[in-house]
Write a protein that holds these residues in place. Structure first.
Motif, short mmCIF file in Angstrom:
data_model
loop_
_atom_site.label_atom_id
_atom_site.label_comp_id
_atom_site.label_asym_id
_atom_site.label_seq_id
_atom_site.Cartn_x
_atom_site.Cartn_y
_atom_site.Cartn_z
N GLU A 91 -23.72 -2.54 89.36
CA GLU A 91 -23.63 -3.66 88.43
C GLU A 91 -24.22 -4.93 89.04
N HIS A 120 -10.80 9.01 86.90
CA HIS A 120 -11.45 7.96 86.12
C HIS A 120 -12.96 8.22 86.08
N ILE A 122 -16.88 7.54 83.72
CA ILE A 122 -17.57 6.74 82.73
C ILE A 122 -17.73 7.54 81.44
N ASP A 228 -8.30 -2.69 73.40
CA ASP A 228 -9.31 -2.95 74.42
C ASP A 228 -10.57 -2.17 74.07
N SER A 230 -13.47 -3.16 75.37
CA SER A 230 -14.43 -3.48 76.45
C SER A 230 -14.73 -2.29 77.35
N GLN A 231 -13.98 -1.18 77.20
CA GLN A 231 -14.26 0.02 78.00
C GLN A 231 -15.64 0.59 77.69
N THR A 233 -18.75 0.23 78.00
CA THR A 233 -19.88 -0.32 78.73
C THR A 233 -20.20 0.59 79.90
N LYS A 236 -17.81 0.57 83.28
CA LYS A 236 -16.36 0.72 83.24
C LYS A 236 -15.98 2.18 83.12
N THR A 237 -14.78 2.50 83.61
CA THR A 237 -14.30 3.88 83.56
C THR A 237 -13.02 3.95 82.72
N THR A 238 -12.74 5.15 82.24
CA THR A 238 -11.54 5.43 81.47
C THR A 238 -10.87 6.65 82.07
#
Length: 313
Positions: A91, A120, A122, A228, A230-231, A233, A236-238
């Motif tokens: 990033e 976690h 992407i 939320d 904003s994940q 992108t 970011k990870t989930t």
């Protein structure tokens, strides 16, 4: 005190060194590192298709959930040659970061042995890192709101998305909220997915002002559900479906649930049926299989009215 000798575990022809299997990772219930490894060994068949090709961020708990933890994005220098990796742009710029791809059982158990309790990843798969395979909404309740309030909001989001002919899937986070997934699998870039997720969250906040917020400020979240968006992108990870969570003194699993179960939770105003221990999760998977299987293959596109408006803007 002398170190305990390492043990070996043979997984799909690879010999893995594992250590401290009797170390207690979850103090409230005495759940050990060996039991964490055992859970992931049993769940690998349904978990790995959801991890495959997705750069992993490790969340390592070397002393268990009561100790310090740290995130590790780069593959450690001692990563075995056979562990698959993929270079991911940073990033902040600079040389790409070599990230682990958890594509097989041996790699899965290798990272678990490093204390990586949670998985976690992407939303995109290598090498197409700008094309999320799903849009995700993370429903995070602000106290005293909880999972029941999240369930009510989830049903509202489901209806909104159905109006756009988009099918949604839901899972418990394994912590205190819910995750909604809108499968894409259609080459949709983040440049379209992210603003769409933001627009849906903001529309839900307008429709349910007493229950929902879509802004990031924690000051306005009390008693409401934060959607939320904003994940969605590329950096970011989930937490993955079927991941164990390290948020409490005992383990719970991020597990798919049915919309009927979500409706029942709202009707009964009870969240007891929406928390799953490792044993309950394994029993449920054996009975129901992978309730998120279609998330991997269902091809959906964003409404043309939205994408055309986005292009015109």
């Amino acid at each position: 005190m002398p170190k305990k000798p390492k043990q070996t575990l043979t997984v799909d022809g690879r010999e893995l060194a594992v250590s401290n299997l009797d170390k207690v990772y979850f103090p409230e219930c005495g759940f050990t590192k060996g039991e964490v490894l055992g859970f992931y060994l049993h769940v690998a068949g349904v978990l790995l298709p959801h991890l495959e090709g997705r750069p992993l961020t490790m969340k390592r708990y070397p002393e268990g959930v009561a100790g310090e933890h740290f995130y590790e994005k780069n593959a450690p220098v001692h990563t075995p040659d056979w562990v698959p990796r993929f270079p991911v742009p940073r990033e902040e710029g600079g040389a790409p970061s070599p990230r682990i791809l958890c594509n097989d059982r041996a790699t899965l158990l290798w990272v678990v042995n490093l204390g990586d309790i949670e998985k976690h990843v992407i939303l995109a798969r290598a090498p197409r890192l700008n094309e999320p395979t799903s849009i995700v909404f993370d429903l995070d309740p602000g106290e005293p709101a909880g999972v029941v309030e999240c369930a009510r909001v989830a049903l509202h989001l489901k209806e909104m998305l159905e109006a756009w002919n988009l099918e949604t899937f839901v899972k418990v986070s394994g912590s205190k909220g819910l995750h909604l997934s809108v499968p894409l699998n259609s080459g949709t870039p983040y440049e379209q997915a992210r603003p769409f997720a933001k627009a849906i969250a903001e529309l839900a906040a307008q429709r349910l002002p007493g229950e929902v917020v879509s802004g990031m400020s924690k000051a306005v979240r009390r008693g409401k559900v934060f959607i939320d968006w904003s994940q969605n992108t590329d950096f970011k990870t989930t937490v993955s479906v079927y991941s164990m969570r390290a948020r409490r003194g005992e383990p719970f699993i991020s597990l798919p649930v049915t919309w009927a179960e979500i409706r029942k939770a709202v009707k009964t105003k009870s969240d007891r049926a929406l928390f799953f221990t490792p044993a309950a999760a394994l029993q449920r998977m054996e009975k129901l299989g992978d309730l998120h299987e279609r998330v991997l293959t269902l091809r959906q596109t964003l409404p043309s009215a939205f994408t055309q408006a986005l292009e015109a803007r």
